[in-house]
Design a protein around this motif. Structure first.
Motif, PDB file in Angstrom:
ATOM      1  N   LYS A 205      36.172  70.750  47.049  1.00 18.86           N
ATOM      2  CA  LYS A 205      35.463  70.444  45.803  1.00 18.86           C
ATOM      3  C   LYS A 205      35.319  71.700  44.937  1.00 18.86           C
ATOM      4  N   LEU A 206      35.014  72.835  45.581  1.00 15.48           N
ATOM      5  CA  LEU A 206      34.911  74.090  44.836  1.00 15.48           C
ATOM      6  C   LEU A 206      36.246  74.470  44.207  1.00 15.48           C
ATOM      7  N   GLU A 207      37.326  74.309  44.975  1.00 14.78           N
ATOM      8  CA  GLU A 207      38.657  74.638  44.445  1.00 14.78           C
ATOM      9  C   GLU A 207      38.999  73.745  43.246  1.00 14.78           C
ATOM     10  N   SER A 208      38.548  72.505  43.296  1.00 14.35           N
ATOM     11  CA  SER A 208      38.882  71.577  42.199  1.00 14.35           C
ATOM     12  C   SER A 208      38.158  71.925  40.905  1.00 14.35           C
ATOM     13  N   THR A 209      37.048  72.647  41.016  1.00 12.48           N
ATOM     14  CA  THR A 209      36.276  72.980  39.810  1.00 12.48           C
ATOM     15  C   THR A 209      36.719  74.294  39.158  1.00 12.48           C
ATOM     16  N   GLU A 210      37.639  75.011  39.821  1.00 13.92           N
ATOM     17  CA  GLU A 210      38.120  76.266  39.247  1.00 13.92           C
ATOM     18  C   GLU A 210      39.022  76.009  38.033  1.00 13.92           C
ATOM     19  N   ILE A 211      38.942  76.885  37.035  1.00  8.63           N
ATOM     20  CA  ILE A 211      39.785  76.737  35.838  1.00  8.63           C
ATOM     21  C   ILE A 211      41.239  77.000  36.197  1.00  8.63           C
ATOM     22  N   GLU A 212      41.491  78.071  36.962  1.00  9.99           N
ATOM     23  CA  GLU A 212      42.834  78.362  37.435  1.00  9.99           C
ATOM     24  C   GLU A 212      42.885  78.041  38.929  1.00  9.99           C
ATOM     25  N   HIS A 213      43.648  77.008  39.251  1.00 10.05           N
ATOM     26  CA  HIS A 213      43.694  76.538  40.634  1.00 10.05           C
ATOM     27  C   HIS A 213      44.558  77.423  41.519  1.00 10.05           C
ATOM     28  N   ASP A 214      44.056  77.688  42.707  1.00 11.21           N
ATOM     29  CA  ASP A 214      44.846  78.356  43.745  1.00 11.21           C
ATOM     30  C   ASP A 214      45.402  77.255  44.658  1.00 11.21           C
ATOM     31  N   TYR A 215      46.549  76.684  44.247  1.00  9.32           N
ATOM     32  CA  TYR A 215      47.074  75.515  44.959  1.00  9.32           C
ATOM     33  C   TYR A 215      47.426  75.834  46.412  1.00  9.32           C
ATOM     34  N   GLU A 216      47.917  77.039  46.633  1.00  5.73           N
ATOM     35  CA  GLU A 216      48.289  77.408  47.994  1.00  5.73           C
ATOM     36  C   GLU A 216      47.057  77.451  48.904  1.00  5.73           C
ATOM     37  N   GLY A 217      45.973  78.085  48.425  1.00  9.24           N
ATOM     38  CA  GLY A 217      44.741  78.140  49.204  1.00  9.24           C
ATOM     39  C   GLY A 217      44.096  76.777  49.351  1.00  9.24           C
ATOM     40  N   TRP A 218      44.170  76.001  48.271  1.00  8.37           N
ATOM     41  CA  TRP A 218      43.607  74.642  48.307  1.00  8.37           C
ATOM     42  C   TRP A 218      44.327  73.784  49.341  1.00  8.37           C
ATOM     43  N   ALA A 219      45.652  73.914  49.385  1.00  9.97           N
ATOM     44  CA  ALA A 219      46.442  73.158  50.355  1.00  9.97           C
ATOM     45  C   ALA A 219      46.059  73.548  51.785  1.00  9.97           C
ATOM     46  N   ARG A 220      45.785  74.847  51.993  1.00 10.87           N
ATOM     47  CA  ARG A 220      45.405  75.309  53.326  1.00 10.87           C
ATOM     48  C   ARG A 220      44.094  74.669  53.782  1.00 10.87           C
ATOM     49  N   VAL A 221      43.186  74.405  52.821  1.00 10.39           N
ATOM     50  CA  VAL A 221      41.927  73.732  53.160  1.00 10.39           C
ATOM     51  C   VAL A 221      42.213  72.355  53.745  1.00 10.39           C
ATOM     52  N   HIS A 222      43.071  71.605  53.084  1.00 10.84           N
ATOM     53  CA  HIS A 222      43.415  70.263  53.577  1.00 10.84           C
ATOM     54  C   HIS A 222      44.156  70.324  54.907  1.00 10.84           C
ATOM     55  N   GLU A 223      45.028  71.316  55.051  1.00 12.35           N
ATOM     56  CA  GLU A 223      45.772  71.452  56.306  1.00 12.35           C
ATOM     57  C   GLU A 223      44.831  71.745  57.482  1.00 12.35           C
ATOM     58  N   LEU A 224      43.844  72.615  57.225  1.00 18.08           N
ATOM     59  CA  LEU A 224      42.868  72.899  58.277  1.00 18.08           C
ATOM     60  C   LEU A 224      42.050  71.661  58.650  1.00 18.08           C
ATOM     61  N   ALA A 225      41.646  70.898  57.632  1.00 17.21           N
ATOM     62  CA  ALA A 225      40.874  69.678  57.888  1.00 17.21           C
ATOM     63  C   ALA A 225      41.670  68.697  58.735  1.00 17.21           C
ATOM     64  N   CYS A 226      42.959  68.543  58.419  1.00 22.21           N
ATOM     65  CA  CYS A 226      43.811  67.617  59.182  1.00 22.21           C
ATOM     66  C   CYS A 226      44.042  68.122  60.605  1.00 22.21           C
ATOM     67  N   LYS A 227      44.173  69.422  60.725  1.00 22.41           N
ATOM     68  CA  LYS A 227      44.414  69.998  62.040  1.00 22.41           C
ATOM     69  C   LYS A 227      43.201  69.806  62.957  1.00 22.41           C
ATOM     70  N   GLN A 228      42.013  69.980  62.418  1.00 21.28           N
ATOM     71  CA  GLN A 228      40.799  69.936  63.234  1.00 21.28           C
ATOM     72  C   GLN A 228      40.254  68.525  63.450  1.00 21.28           C
ATOM     73  N   PHE A 229      40.457  67.638  62.454  1.00 19.05           N
ATOM     74  CA  PHE A 229      39.835  66.298  62.532  1.00 19.05           C
ATOM     75  C   PHE A 229      40.830  65.157  62.378  1.00 19.05           C
ATOM     76  N   GLY A 230      42.116  65.497  62.406  1.00 22.50           N
ATOM     77  CA  GLY A 230      43.141  64.487  62.141  1.00 22.50           C
ATOM     78  C   GLY A 230      43.286  63.407  63.185  1.00 22.50           C
ATOM     79  N   GLU A 231      42.835  63.639  64.403  1.00 22.02           N
ATOM     80  CA  GLU A 231      42.964  62.622  65.443  1.00 22.02           C
ATOM     81  C   GLU A 231      41.977  61.477  65.262  1.00 22.02           C
ATOM     82  N   GLU A 232      40.852  61.757  64.613  1.00 25.80           N
ATOM     83  CA  GLU A 232      39.778  60.761  64.574  1.00 25.80           C
ATOM     84  C   GLU A 232      39.322  60.386  63.167  1.00 25.80           C
TER      85      GLU A 232
END
Length: 579
Positions: A497-524
């Motif tokens: 949510k914080l990344e989405s509110t930035e004027i200049e998006h850091d897409y690479e860092g934002w993508a890493r957030v989603h990748e971490l979420a899937c890695k840690q909670f993707g089974e359930e």
């Protein structure tokens, strides 16, 4: 047996013909009725007779009778009742009588037959049924109560009713049901009291009879709750005052350690029913309330330690109620406040004060006194979240940081994983003081606490860091916290949510957030995969976006448990359709 059944079936011919002629039933329905009755007849006329079969046959006929009444009302058919309903009623009565010849000692059957006779206005049969119940089921106290009610209320014969009850009591000396019924009947004698015919001495006679019952109750039952029940029953009959006083004397002699006794006596004083003093003088509401309070105080000095807490609660409730309704008792506000504060203080000193009374106490005192009271409360009830919240709140109102820190740390020690409300209050306090250094320290401490605390504070911490120190500091802390166990799903959502509110998006860092979420909670968790896909659909629309989405889809299929696959596919299809 077959010949007997056949004769019974033939006796139904006229009744069935009238049902057909009056169009109450169709031929198909009549054949089914005949078939059902024939099956019942074979059952009840077999070699081994079963009470259940009789009851089911009787119930079937009763249902049939009710159905006929409904059809008559609906189709406005009034003719030939004697040829149909009366025959069914006679059949039901005959079934009862046959069953009772074999199962005379079954109380439920006897009672059912008696009620049927009453409803059908078979008065003589009902009287016989009552006599047979007494004869065959005397071991059941309910029989005597039913019989007494019949004579008293249906036959208007109180004398016979009382005679029946007294006979029942000779067999069932510990039956509360029969004593209650006997006393009620004696009281009903007084309701119909006529001075001309009954004389002036009747109240005394009835009072003496009730006293006799009470003495038996005390000897045979000696249950304080039942004695109080009878005491309440007699309360509105002034002529029974001597008996009521006797019962109170017995309660005090044998049950003075019981909280319910003192609650009863105190509330009687409040209603103007005084014990041990003359009732002739009319007392004011204030006097009655004073006597009520005195009775509670006496009780608190005499009840057992196991029941004292309960009596304290009842006494305090009475004081609170008096404070609210003080005008109706002629009391001043200060009078009731002093009384209540004194009682709260005493209960607290004796360690009988509960959480809700500590909170009530705060309404009566100054802020400085409140903090002292809450210190006592959290000492007596160290695991009360509400009391610690109030204590911290009052500490913040003193505007002394040292006191606030002391209360907060002590509260954490006592509440542990239940201390989350204190963390929120503590952070808010230093936010209002604009102490960023303290807020940072609080969050740093909180994220090391058990999961119940850290899981809530972690996402709040990075949100605060983003506002107070910038997104770069928040990102750095995010990566540190995201890789520490126990993992926190809400942390990833907050960072995204914080990344989405930035004027200049850091897409690479934002993508890493989603990748971490899937890695840690993707089974359930299906949503972490959907959020990852939506990130590419809505924000990071690169040339190879479809390839990336397909990769995420395949990875989700391989990771999610089989039970979640259908939910994922449904949400995935919906996400694509909304593009």
């Amino acid at each position: 047996m077959a010949e007997l059944v056949q004769r019974h079936m033939e006796s139904m011919a006229e009744e069935m013909e009238e049902m057909r002629r009056t169009e109450l039933y169709t031929l198909k329905e009549l054949r089914f009725i005949l078939k059902t009755r024939k099956e019942f007849e074979y059952k009840i006329n077999g070699v081994s007779k079963n009470l259940k079969d009789f009851k089911e046959y009787i119930m079937y006929e009763k249902v049939l009778l009710k159905q006929i009444h409904n059809r008559r009302d609906k189709n406005k058919i009034a003719e030939r009742k004697s040829a149909i309903e009366y025959k069914i009623l006679r059949r039901i009565r005959n079934l009862y009588e046959i069953a009772l010849q074999r199962f005379a000692g079954d109380f439920s059957l006897c009672l059912s037959y008696f009620k049927f006779c009453k409803q059908s206005n078979y008065i003589n049969a009902a009287s016989v049924a009552v006599q047979n119940m007494i004869k065959n089921c005397a071991q059941n106290p309910d029989v005597w109560q039913v019989a007494a009610a019949w004579y008293a209320h249906d036959r208007n014969d109180l004398n016979t009713a009382l005679t029946v009850l007294n006979k029942g009591l000779t067999l069932h000396k510990n039956s509360q049901l029969l004593y209650t019924e006997a006393i009620k009947l004696e009281l009903s004698v007084m309701k119909n009291h006529n001075t001309r015919t009954d004389g002036d001495d009747l109240p005394n006679k009835v009072c003496k009879k009730i006293e006799t019952y009470v003495n038996f109750i005390c000897d045979c039952i000696n249950d304080c709750c039942y004695l109080i029940e009878i005491l309440n029953l007699l309360e509105s009959y002034n002529f029974t005052t001597p008996v009521q006083n006797l019962m109170i004397k017995k309660l005090l002699q044998n049950h003075s350690e019981k909280e319910i006794v003192w609650q009863t006596l105190a509330q009687r004083e409040k209603r103007g029913l005084h014990y041990g003093i003359s009732n002739e003088e009319q007392r004011s509401g204030k006097d009655c309330l004073t006597l009520c309070f005195e009775k509670y105080k006496e009780g608190l000095s005499r009840v057992s330690s196991l029941e004292k807490a309960s009596l304290w609660s009842l006494y305090l409730d009475c004081l609170v109620e008096a404070q609210v309704d003080r005008d109706s008792y002629g009391l001043l506000k200060n009078d009731t406040t002093v009384l209540l504060k004194s009682a709260l203080e005493q209960a607290s000193n004796e360690k009988y004060l509960t959480e809700r009374y500590y909170i009530k106490w705060l309404e009566l005192v100054t802020d400085e006194e409140a903090l002292h009271i809450l210190e006592k409360g959290t000492s007596a009830l160290p695991h009360s979240v509400d009391l610690w919240k109030l204590r911290l709140r009052y500490a913040t109102m003193t505007d002394k940081n040292i006191k606030v820190d002391e209360v907060f740390n002590r509260g954490l020690e006592m509440l542990k994983e239940r201390s989350l409300p204190l963390w929120f209050m503590y952070i808010r306090y230093y936010t209002l003081l604009s102490r960023d250094d303290m807020i940072d320290d609080i969050y740093t401490k909180g994220i090391t606490y058990p999961q119940e605390i850290s899981e809530v504070l972690k996402p709040r911490y990075i949100e605060w860091l983003a506002l107070a120190k910038g997104i770069h500091v928040a990102r750095k802390m995010y990566y540190k916290l995201a890789n520490e166990k126990p993992y926190c799903k809400e942390l990833h959502f907050s960072m995204s949510k914080l990344e989405s509110t930035e004027i200049e998006h850091d897409y690479e860092g934002w993508a890493r957030v989603h990748e971490l979420a899937c890695k840690q909670f993707g089974e359930e968790d299906v949503d972490v995969w959907i959020n990852h896909i939506l990130f590419y659909l809505h924000f990071n629309k690169s040339d190879n976006v479809n390839e990336k989405i397909q990769r995420i889809y395949t990875e989700a299929e391989n990771t999610l448990s089989p039970l979640l696959q259908s939910d994922f596919k449904e949400k995935y299809a919906k996400a694509l359709s909304e593009q």
